[in-house]
Write an enzyme that holds these catalytic residues in place. Structure first.
Site, mmCIF file in Angstrom:
data_model
loop_
_atom_site.group_PDB
_atom_site.id
_atom_site.type_symbol
_atom_site.label_atom_id
_atom_site.label_comp_id
_atom_site.label_asym_id
_atom_site.label_seq_id
_atom_site.Cartn_x
_atom_site.Cartn_y
_atom_site.Cartn_z
ATOM 1 N N LYS A 1 -7.600 4.218 -6.949
ATOM 2 C CA LYS A 1 -7.998 5.268 -7.889
ATOM 3 C C LYS A 1 -9.324 5.898 -7.475
ATOM 4 C CE LYS A 1 -5.618 3.118 -11.818
ATOM 5 N NZ LYS A 1 -5.777 2.418 -13.087
ATOM 6 N N GLY B 1 0.813 -1.201 0.000
ATOM 7 C CA GLY B 1 0.000 0.000 0.000
ATOM 8 C C GLY B 1 0.850 1.255 0.000
ATOM 9 N N PRO B 2 0.232 2.400 -0.162
ATOM 10 C CA PRO B 2 0.973 3.665 -0.199
ATOM 11 C C PRO B 2 1.610 3.971 1.152
ATOM 12 C CG PRO B 2 -1.331 3.934 -0.866
ATOM 13 C CD PRO B 2 -1.206 2.575 -0.322
ATOM 14 N N PRO B 3 2.533 4.926 1.185
ATOM 15 C CA PRO B 3 3.136 5.308 2.464
ATOM 16 C C PRO B 3 2.089 5.894 3.406
ATOM 17 C CG PRO B 3 4.420 6.164 0.612
ATOM 18 C CD PRO B 3 3.152 5.631 0.048
ATOM 19 N N GLY B 4 2.251 5.605 4.692
ATOM 20 C CA GLY B 4 1.415 6.230 5.703
ATOM 21 C C GLY B 4 0.086 5.562 5.982
ATOM 22 N N VAL B 5 -0.148 4.354 5.434
ATOM 23 C CA VAL B 5 -1.432 3.693 5.696
ATOM 24 C C VAL B 5 -1.364 2.769 6.912
ATOM 25 C CG1 VAL B 5 -2.255 3.821 3.322
ATOM 26 C CG2 VAL B 5 -0.898 1.858 4.026
ATOM 27 N N GLY B 6 -0.184 2.645 7.540
ATOM 28 C CA GLY B 6 -0.089 1.882 8.786
ATOM 29 C C GLY B 6 0.393 0.459 8.632
ATOM 30 N N LYS B 7 1.204 0.186 7.605
ATOM 31 C CA LYS B 7 1.672 -1.191 7.386
ATOM 32 C C LYS B 7 2.602 -1.639 8.519
ATOM 33 C CE LYS B 7 3.442 -0.189 3.330
ATOM 34 N NZ LYS B 7 3.057 1.226 3.234
ATOM 35 N N THR B 8 3.567 -0.794 8.865
ATOM 36 C CA THR B 8 4.539 -1.163 9.902
ATOM 37 C C THR B 8 3.883 -1.251 11.272
ATOM 38 O OG1 THR B 8 6.297 -0.085 8.640
ATOM 39 C CG2 THR B 8 6.734 -0.517 10.955
ATOM 40 N N SER C 1 -3.469 2.362 -18.072
ATOM 41 C CA SER C 1 -4.862 2.692 -17.751
ATOM 42 C C SER C 1 -5.304 4.062 -18.249
ATOM 43 C CB SER C 1 -5.065 2.609 -16.231
ATOM 44 O OG SER C 1 -4.211 3.523 -15.573
#
Length: 776
Positions: A719, A353-360, A676
């Protein structure tokens, strides 16, 4: 020649065979055997000796006794006090049992004498000499044959008698002795004995060597002990009471106390022995010591007990993170399966996912939920294979790879292990670290992970690996195949609002020293902050803006201007300055030759404006905006489709001969590529050529073929979220992507209309207005 049969008493032998010419003492205790002896003494002192097939039988029958044996003469018989008879007998000739006459009260048989067969006397003599030579060697190795026996054997000239006497003096199995007794051909008997004694000689030689080796080893051990004691005494005299000896004693104690596998204990003992021999000033000494310390510091059997309470895990995951239902469900499934099976290999999840979505932070929460230790390594910028597999132990400074280093930090064999930024690994002349990761992330291989430094296999099968990535395009396909990919698309406005209220604002207030109640922020103010001051898939930028608000509130409170700060919609601008983004329609008016496309980048979803300009010319096509090859090809395909459908679209068929076409994608410094943007380019081209404006509230995504078919795309959720953030209310999507609408949050679907299409004609019908205006 008439066969001569003789009636004679039988003495069955247990574990013994008597050859012709052999003189031996026997103790006889069985009643029937004593009667046979007495009967023999009453006649001509001759008795037939045959071996039992099973020596354990006390009362053998006819079937339990070998047919061929030896006729012997009883030279002496003596009754012992315990009732047994001791006899001295001498073998005379071979014989075969023809039939049993009596076996009830005593053994009595009818036998026929067997004669030796002589084929070639010269060959027999040659074999006899070879056998004598081997027998002499045998007597030197074996302690059981005396010199007198060798002298007696030396004097025998008859080959048959010679073979029998040699057979009686060497150690043989009962089956081999019986075979030799039954062999009537003298040459064959000598050959068999020669083979047997050669093998026996080799066995005895091997036994002798083993004995010498054991003795030498014992001598070396005693010598080593003596030298150690001397070394201790020298160190004591020099005042070095502990020295290396004390250090080695401590290491041995550590090895005993730590629950290590047997193979690792063997390796450590071997290294300790080397360490003890190497001088302390030597460079190799520090290398060995460092290796021993690494082995001892790693967890080999220590593990935590998983908390398999699903309700407890759900509460922790929900408390730490808002949304992200797919990932939470996957973790709860893992716990449920582990509880049912009581054993499960660690899953390998990849959060994309994009940066800052809480993966870590999500991976950290997973470790907390299952009560496991948490360890994280960052793979961003790793270019050297040795970073994963470790350096070979051939120089000072060698060390294990990051995986083993992480296991040392974890202190257990079943941690939650986060491989952060796995898509940022690269490769160069030092190797390909992503290929080294294949073994780490393969459940079939990681139970025997090999690190170059350890040189011993290490079990990673109980580790729960979680990888994170922004863009899967840079992850090698074989590595991606080993992981279970879970996509985190980003957050809606409503989700960001909840996250800011429940997590981010309390966290920033605490970090900036604000107490509860000193800073209050209303929901409309938070919503304005999200809309006008951030435009991202995650919440990292939102957290930075909240941190800025907290700092400004802290300054006002410390300066004494206010006791508490309440942030409203109106006050946001005075605190944070003018809005950085515009919320609402991307275009204020319907534009000719300008269409809004949707893009998917490593930072999440984004909107992409595509502009087309016409100028008089000769059909030159210009593409600007730092476009990749795929987007350039999409533009060519769109142009070819429009030319083929010019009449149906009410466009001058010769438009390319009269006009130059310029397609531009703004933000030219940012590289753009992907499959796309086809229908967006085609829509912008048709709008410019027909003069029909594109609806300002419409965004679109999809690839186009030369025949106008609309092909499916990826990243629809990301998107859609970006379009929603930008205020777009209608999104045109490929019909094949309808299945992905289930992943889009309900709050987005309530405000955005999705139009699935199969063909560009349908796209134009929804995207373009009917009335025509003058071209730009």
């Amino acid at each position: 020649m008439t066969t001569k049969f003789i009636h004679i008493p039988l003495l069955p032998l247990r574990g013994l065979i008597v050859f012709p010419g052999m003189i031996i003492h026997l103790d006889v205790g069985r009643e029937k055997s004593i009667q046979s002896l007495e009967k023999a003494m009453m006649n001509d002192q001759h008795i037939f000796l045959a071996a039992q097939k099973e020596s354990g039988l006390d009362d053998p029958k006819a079937k339990d006794i070998h047919e061929i044996g030896s006729v012997a003469k009883v030279n002496q018989m003596l009754k012992l006090p315990n009732g047994t008879m001791r006899v001295l007998i001498e073998g005379v000739y071979r014989a075969r049992i023809h039939q049993f006459i009596n076996e009830d009260q005593q053994f009595f048989v009818e036998i026929e004498e067997l004669e030796d067969h002589h084929d070639n006397l010269a060959e027999e003599v040659a074999l006899m000499r070879a056998l004598l030579e081997q027998f002499e060697h045998y007597t030197k190795i074996s302690k059981k044959v005396t010199k007198e026996t060798l002298a007696t054997v030396n004097d025998i000239e008859d080959p048959s008698n010679f073979a029998d006497i040699v057979a009686s003096h060497i150690t043989l199995k009962m089956s081999d002795k019986q075979t030799i007794l039954e062999t009537l051909e003298v040459k064959a008997r000598l050959q068999k004995l020669l083979d047997i004694i050669s093998n026996e000689k080799e066995v005895l030689e091997l036994e002798r060597k083993i004995g010498q080796r054991v003795k030498k080893s014992m001598e070396e051990t005693q010598k080593e002990y003596y030298l150690r004691e001397q070394m201790k005494a020298i160190q004591k005299e020099l005042g070095d009471k502990d020295g290396k000896t004390g250090e080695i004693a401590d290491l041995r104690k550590a090895i005993e106390e730590k629950n290590l596998p047997d193979r690792i204990v063997e390796v450590l003992e071997k290294e300790l022995a080397r360490y003890e021999r190497v001088p302390q000033s030597s460079a190799e000494s520090s290398v060995i010591r460092n290796y021993i310390d690494w082995i001892l510091s790693l967890p080999w059997s220590e593990q935590t007990t998983d908390n398999l309470d699903i309700q407890h895990a759900k509460e922790i995951l929900d408390a730490d993170h808002y949304g992200l239902e797919k990932v939470k469900d996957r973790v709860l499934e893992y716990l449920a399966v582990q509880k049912l099976t009581d054993s499960l290999k660690g899953p390998i999840l990849c959060l994309v996912g994009p940066p800052g979505v809480g993966k870590t932070s999500l991976a950290r929460s997973v470790a907390k939920a299952v009560d496991r230790h948490f360890v994280r390594i960052s793979l961003g910028g790793v270019r050297d294979e040795a970073e994963i597999r470790g350096h070979r132990r051939t120089y000072i400074g060698a060390m294990p790879g990051r995986i083993i280093q992480g296991m040392k930090k974890a202190e257990t064999i079943n941690p939650v292990f986060l491989l952060d930024e796995i898509d940022k690994m690269s490769n160069d002349f030092r190797g390909d670290p992503s290929s080294a990761m294949l073994e780490v992330l393969d459940p079939e291989q990681n139970s025997t992970f090999s690190d170059h430094y350890l040189e011993e296999v290490y079990d990673l099968s109980k580790v729960m690996f979680i990888a994170t990535a922004n863009n899967l395009a840079t992850v090698p396909r074989p590595l991606l195949d080993r992981m279970e990919v879970i996509t985190i698309a980003g957050y809606t406005e409503l989700e960001k609002l909840h996250i800011a209220k429940q997590h981010l604002l309390p966290k920033q207030m605490e970090e900036n020293g604000l107490k509860k109640g000193q800073l209050q922020m209303k929901d409309p103010a938070l919503l304005k902050l999200i809309r006008l001051y951030t435009r991202e898939a995650g919440v990292r930028g939102l957290e930075r803006q909240l941190a800025s608000l907290c700092r400004k509130a802290a300054k006002l409170i410390v300066a004494g201007e206010r006791k508490r700060v309440v942030v409203t919609e109106k006050q946001i601008e005075s605190l944070l300055g003018k809005p950085q983004f515009r919320y609402g329609m991307m275009e204020q008016d319907d534009q000719i030759g300008a269409a809004t496309g949707l893009a998917y980048t490593s930072a999440g979803g984004d909107i992409l404006s595509i502009e087309v300009s016409l100028a008089k010319g000769k059909g030159k096509l210009t593409l600007t905006g730092k476009l990749g090859d795929v987007m350039k090809e999409s533009a060519q395909a769109a142009l070819s489709y429009i030319r083929s459908r010019a009449d149906a679209l009410e466009i001058d068929p010769d438009f390319l001969d009269k006009n130059d076409i310029h397609i531009h994608v703004p933000e030219g410094a940012t590289p753009k590529d992907g499959p796309s943007a086809g229908i967006t380019m085609a829509t912008a081209l048709v709008s410019a050529l027909t003069g029909r404006p594109v609806r300002k509230e419409v965004g679109m995504t999809g690839e186009i073929t030369l025949r106008g078919r609309v092909l499916p795309i990826g990243g629809l959720k990301e998107k859609s979220l970006s379009a929603h953030r930008a205020g777009i209310t209608t999104i045109i999507i490929p019909a094949d992507n309808q299945k992905d609408l289930d992943d889009i949050p309900e709050s987005v679907k309530e405000q955005v209309t999705f139009i699935p299409v199969n063909h560009l004609d349908t796209v134009l019908r929804y995207a373009l207005l009917e009335e025509k205006h003058e071209g730009q």
